[in-house]
Design an enzyme around this catalytic site. Structure first.
Site, PDB file in Angstrom:
ATOM      1  N   LEU A  10      28.362  -8.495 -10.371  1.00 19.26           N
ATOM      2  CA  LEU A  10      27.910  -9.451 -11.467  1.00 19.26           C
ATOM      3  C   LEU A  10      26.474  -9.694 -11.111  1.00 19.26           C
ATOM      4  O   LEU A  10      25.547  -9.806 -12.033  1.00 19.26           O
ATOM      5  CB  LEU A  10      28.655 -10.809 -11.343  1.00 19.26           C
ATOM      6  CG  LEU A  10      28.592 -11.394 -12.685  1.00 19.26           C
ATOM      7  CD1 LEU A  10      28.988 -10.842 -13.924  1.00 19.26           C
ATOM      8  CD2 LEU A  10      29.476 -12.762 -12.592  1.00 19.26           C
ATOM      9  N   ALA A 121      31.476  -6.177 -15.036  1.00 20.84           N
ATOM     10  CA  ALA A 121      30.429  -5.147 -14.152  1.00 20.84           C
ATOM     11  C   ALA A 121      31.357  -4.708 -12.951  1.00 20.84           C
ATOM     12  O   ALA A 121      32.186  -5.359 -12.518  1.00 20.84           O
ATOM     13  CB  ALA A 121      29.248  -5.905 -13.651  1.00 20.84           C
ATOM     14  N   LYS A 177      40.139 -19.853 -18.969  1.00 21.06           N
ATOM     15  CA  LYS A 177      39.911 -18.443 -18.461  1.00 21.06           C
ATOM     16  C   LYS A 177      41.073 -18.276 -17.182  1.00 21.06           C
ATOM     17  O   LYS A 177      41.691 -17.626 -16.929  1.00 21.06           O
ATOM     18  CB  LYS A 177      38.437 -18.122 -18.126  1.00 21.06           C
ATOM     19  CG  LYS A 177      38.365 -16.555 -17.351  1.00 21.06           C
ATOM     20  CD  LYS A 177      37.227 -16.292 -17.474  1.00 21.06           C
ATOM     21  CE  LYS A 177      37.118 -14.577 -17.126  1.00 21.06           C
ATOM     22  NZ  LYS A 177      35.763 -14.448 -16.261  1.00 21.06           N
ATOM     23  N   ASN A 181      43.866 -15.813 -16.355  1.00 18.41           N
ATOM     24  CA  ASN A 181      44.013 -15.147 -14.938  1.00 18.41           C
ATOM     25  C   ASN A 181      45.234 -15.446 -14.172  1.00 18.41           C
ATOM     26  O   ASN A 181      45.694 -14.755 -13.428  1.00 18.41           O
ATOM     27  CB  ASN A 181      42.712 -15.795 -14.249  1.00 18.41           C
ATOM     28  CG  ASN A 181      41.494 -15.076 -14.677  1.00 18.41           C
ATOM     29  OD1 ASN A 181      41.405 -13.994 -15.315  1.00 18.41           O
ATOM     30  ND2 ASN A 181      40.116 -15.730 -14.351  1.00 18.41           N
ATOM     31  N   ASN A 185      46.795 -11.819 -13.698  1.00 15.80           N
ATOM     32  CA  ASN A 185      45.733 -11.040 -12.286  1.00 15.80           C
ATOM     33  C   ASN A 185      47.021 -11.168 -11.056  1.00 15.80           C
ATOM     34  O   ASN A 185      47.230  -9.911 -10.541  1.00 15.80           O
ATOM     35  CB  ASN A 185      44.633 -12.079 -11.798  1.00 15.80           C
ATOM     36  CG  ASN A 185      43.729 -11.619 -12.813  1.00 15.80           C
ATOM     37  OD1 ASN A 185      43.792 -11.371 -13.802  1.00 15.80           O
ATOM     38  ND2 ASN A 185      42.384 -12.225 -12.251  1.00 15.80           N
TER      39      ASN A 185
END
Ligand SMILES: NC(=O)c1ccc[n+]([C@@H]2O[C@H](COP(=O)([O-])OP(=O)(O)OC[C@H]3O[C@@H](n4cnc5c(N)ncnc54)[C@H](OP(=O)(O)O)[C@@H]3O)[C@@H](O)[C@H]2O)c1
Length: 294
Positions: A10, A121, A177, A181, A185
């Site tokens: 990132l 990224a 978020k 997650n 996750n």
């Protein structure tokens, strides 16, 4: 000049997209002076070489962007902040919750902002950074000292060409978020599968409803907008389908033998439940199972 602390995926994305000459990485103490050079593959367009200097004592950064993993936030800042003027805004880009509050509590007089981003990224090779997914970045003040800096910070980050918004209450987007997650996750890491593949697995189907009941109770107790367990499950599954072919960062960390951010996702919910007197056995089980994978 924007200083970036954490030259990982990132950090390298922001460094490559911010205007050349206006960004520098904060080195680790043992890092020799000079510059960091890497290939950058933008979301659209051809790959190119990026050269970013390590920050020099003569530089006076207008803001510090923290792009370490959540668990590295405190030690990284502790060794960097002593040389930074106390009114330099700090922008925290970590996933999950918990690390942001730790920073704001440890440095209450510094302007601390938090951001949540859906940009993606990665670094398939050590010297190649890929902008793999386009999204947006929301930034908001975490303490009173940061409020006056919000507009200037958003303006400076938007110079990257990435989409950046000011958020009046950043905890809301951070929680949203976190919910996603927490519901995706750990399952992908434990089941060692892509995001979309959790949905058909018996382990996921066994635990997702009790997990959503825990999260729903925690949201209410944490003064976040009420959300039913059914609505939470719907949101989690919509994102799992939308990102069906993605490998979550937690699964990628486990596969690469790196420590995960579980303490700041399901582990954060366990700690919050303890403080608020809410039982969180499913979050606890998922946290322990992920830790065993390390
Ligand atoms: N990558 C994404 O697409 C993305 C998207 C949204 C949110 N995030 C969040 O952004 C954060 C960073 O993610 P990432 O993928 O960029 O992680 P990453 O690739 O592991 O990068 C973290 C970087 O921080 C460096 N670091 C750690 N401690 C340091 C210290 N004391 N001084 C200087 N550098 C230090 C690490 O150096 P070493 O490599 O030497 O350990 C590493 O280069 C995480 O919280 C993640 O969840 C990432």
């Amino acid at each position: 000049m924007i200083a970036i602390l954490g030259a990982g995926s990132l950090g390298r994305l922001w460094a490559a997209t911010l205007p050349a000459g206006q960004v520098a990485f904060v080195p680790r103490p043992e890092q020799p002076a000079g510059q960091l050079s890497y290939r950058f593959r933008p979301f659209d367009g051809p790959e190119y070489q990026v050269r970013i200097p390590w920050i020099m004592p003569s530089h006076r950064p207008s803001l510090l962007l923290l792009t370490t993993k959540a668990g590295d936030s405190l030690p990284a800042l502790a060794s960097t902040l002593p040389v930074l003027p106390t009114d330099t805004p700090i922008v925290l880009l970590q996933n999950g919750l918990g690390s942001q509050q730790q920073v704001a509590e440890r440095w209450p007089d510094r302007p601390v902002l938090a951001a949540t981003t859906t940009e993606g990224a990665n670094r398939p090779e050590a010297d190649l950074t890929v902008h793999a997914g386009q999204g947006d970045t929301r930034v908001g003040a975490l303490n009173a000292a940061a409020k006056a800096h919000l507009n200037e910070v958003v303006h400076a980050l938007a110079e990257s060409g990435l989409t950046v918004h000011a958020e009046p209450d950043i905890l809301g987007p951070l929680w949203q978020k976190l919910v996603i997650n927490a519901g995706i996750n750990a399952f992908t890491a434990i089941l060692n599968c892509l995001n979309g593949q959790i949905l058909d697995q018996a382990f996921y189907q066994q635990w997702i409803d009790p997990l959503c009941r825990e999260i729903s109770s925690l949201l209410l107790a944490a003064d976040q907008p009420e959300q039913t367990p059914e609505a939470l499950r719907g949101q989690i599954e919509a994102i799992a389908r939308k990102t069906a072919t993605n490998t979550s960062s937690m699964r990628a960390d486990v596969l690469a033998g790196r420590s995960t951010e579980i303490d700041f996702i399901n582990g954060y919910l366990v700690g919050l439940g303890r403080q608020l007197g809410i039982e969180t056995p499913v979050n606890q089980m998922l946290t322990e199972r992920v830790k065993q994978l390390n």
